[in-house]
Design an enzyme around this catalytic site. Structure first.
Site, PDB file in Angstrom:
ATOM      1  N   HIS A 171       1.620  77.751  43.252  1.00 34.12           N
ATOM      2  CA  HIS A 171       0.382  78.550  43.288  1.00 34.12           C
ATOM      3  C   HIS A 171      -0.304  78.623  41.926  1.00 34.12           C
ATOM      4  O   HIS A 171      -1.460  79.033  41.835  1.00 34.12           O
ATOM      5  CB  HIS A 171       0.655  79.963  43.829  1.00 34.12           C
ATOM      6  CG  HIS A 171       1.437  80.844  42.905  1.00 34.12           C
ATOM      7  ND1 HIS A 171       2.748  81.176  43.134  1.00 34.12           N
ATOM      8  CD2 HIS A 171       1.104  81.475  41.758  1.00 34.12           C
ATOM      9  CE1 HIS A 171       3.187  81.972  42.188  1.00 34.12           C
ATOM     10  NE2 HIS A 171       2.210  82.165  41.321  1.00 34.12           N
ATOM     11  N   ASP A 172       0.394  78.226  40.865  1.00 29.31           N
ATOM     12  CA  ASP A 172      -0.201  78.247  39.527  1.00 29.31           C
ATOM     13  C   ASP A 172      -1.155  77.084  39.282  1.00 29.31           C
ATOM     14  O   ASP A 172      -1.913  77.108  38.308  1.00 29.31           O
ATOM     15  CB  ASP A 172       0.897  78.193  38.459  1.00 29.31           C
ATOM     16  CG  ASP A 172       1.588  79.528  38.248  1.00 29.31           C
ATOM     17  OD1 ASP A 172       0.897  80.556  38.312  1.00 29.31           O
ATOM     18  OD2 ASP A 172       2.804  79.543  38.019  1.00 29.31           O
TER      19      ASP A 172
END
Length: 347
Positions: A254-255
């Site tokens: 998700h980064d």
């Protein structure tokens, strides 16, 4: 029937908007009590009354009573007569030094993310993070204040410890012997999973300075013989370490944007042997992108933190299939940092 009557009969009310708009009241109350070390004090010294607590923390009686009442209302404290004690929730997760201490995350959210969320409109308009300055820094850790970095990694350890416990209970990893935790931070997943599976050995693949932090946590947990570290950079290294029968990507994808995420999955495919297992553990957005709130709001948090967002299980399934993985499946659960895992095997 008036318009107001129609709204009332339909169950419409501004109360949900009041709850959303004042959500920070509860989070700042928790952060203030934690900063005072209220929960650790009550755990060590036992239940206490208003006067004693006001004296202990150097506060006037009025704000002390207001804070204590708020903490009781939030389920953080219990009140018996005129005496206050930790609730079971606070005693398990908010007392420093306890195995499942969650205070690192609370401190990071308050000190790092709360100020940056005050500039969320800048993040929306500029498509750039606000917890750090891309014009002045090459990355999220470049030039960061050492104290804030320490808070950040303690927060990640708090979040990961509870998530790893649930992941270990949900997935059957009894057949896995060697696990590579890519971007594994402080080693929380390796520590928890190896503690649950006696035959498992795990290595954390991380930046060199993060490996130093992980080794301290691993030693504190008494897992030095089971969990190790491998310095590296999964973004810039052309390949990942091999000879592992499983790779874990937990709270990592998700980064990053889609291109970086797909590239990392391809590296995982190359590193795994035939039959090797890839595990993606994340807060998954619904496939129709209607929620759930925790995953959707974590996506909002990525606006202020980095370049990624929270993805759907269907999106991960597509990336995995394109990389060559098969047997893609999604398992749902409830944990502090994830609501499910997408797993796949290399044929």
């Amino acid at each position: 029937m008036t318009e107001t009557d129609q709204e009332e009969s339909a169950g419409l009310s501004p109360v949900p908007l009041m709850e959303i708009s004042t959500g920070f009241w509860a989070s700042k109350t928790l952060a203030a009590a934690h900063e005072l070390d209220l929960f650790s004090y009550l755990s060590c010294e036992g239940p206490a009354g208003l006067e004693r607590l006001a004296t202990r923390f150097g506060l006037h009686a009025r704000p002390t009573e207001i804070l204590l009442t708020a903490c009781v209302s939030l389920g953080l404290l219990e009140k018996s007569g005129e005496v206050y004690a930790n609730s079971p929730l606070a005693d398990k997760y908010l007392v420093r030094g306890k195995p499942e201490y969650f205070g690192g995350w609370i401190e990071m959210a308050d000190r790092r993310e709360y100020p940056a969320w005050g500039r969320v409109m800048d993040a929306l308009r500029n498509n750039q993070p606000t917890t750090w300055d891309p014009a002045q820094q090459q990355g999220i850790f470049d030039g960061e204040d050492p104290v804030m970095l320490s808070v950040f990694w303690e927060a990640m350890h708090s979040l990961s410890t509870g998530t790893a416990k649930v992941l270990g209970r949900t997935l059957d990893l009894s057949g896995v012997r060697r696990l590579l935790d890519v971007g594994g931070g402080s080693g929380a997943f390796g520590i928890e999973l190896c503690g649950r599976y006696p035959e498992l050995r795990a290595d954390v693949f991380e930046l060199a300075f993060v490996c130093d932090l992980a080794e301290k946590k691993i030693a504190q947990a008494g897992m030095g013989g089971r969990v190790g570290t491998v310095p590296g950079n999964f973004q810039t290294d052309t390949s990942l370490p091999t000879e592992y029968d499983a790779v874990l990507l937990s709270l990592v994808l998700h980064d990053w944007d889609e291109d970086d995420g797909r590239a990392l999955i391809r590296k995982c495919f190359s590193a795994l042997p035939p039959g090797g297992l890839l595990i993606i553990s994340e807060l998954l957005v619904n496939d129709d992108k209607t929620g759930p709130a925790d995953a959707a709001l974590m996506s909002m948090n990525m606006l202020i933190e980095n370049w990624g967002r929270n993805y759907t299980a269907a999106e991960y399934a597509q990336w995995l299939s394109e990389a060559g993985f098969t047997e893609v499946r999604t398992v749902r659960f409830t944990a502090p940092g994830a609501n499910g895992a997408v797993t796949a095997r290399k044929p």
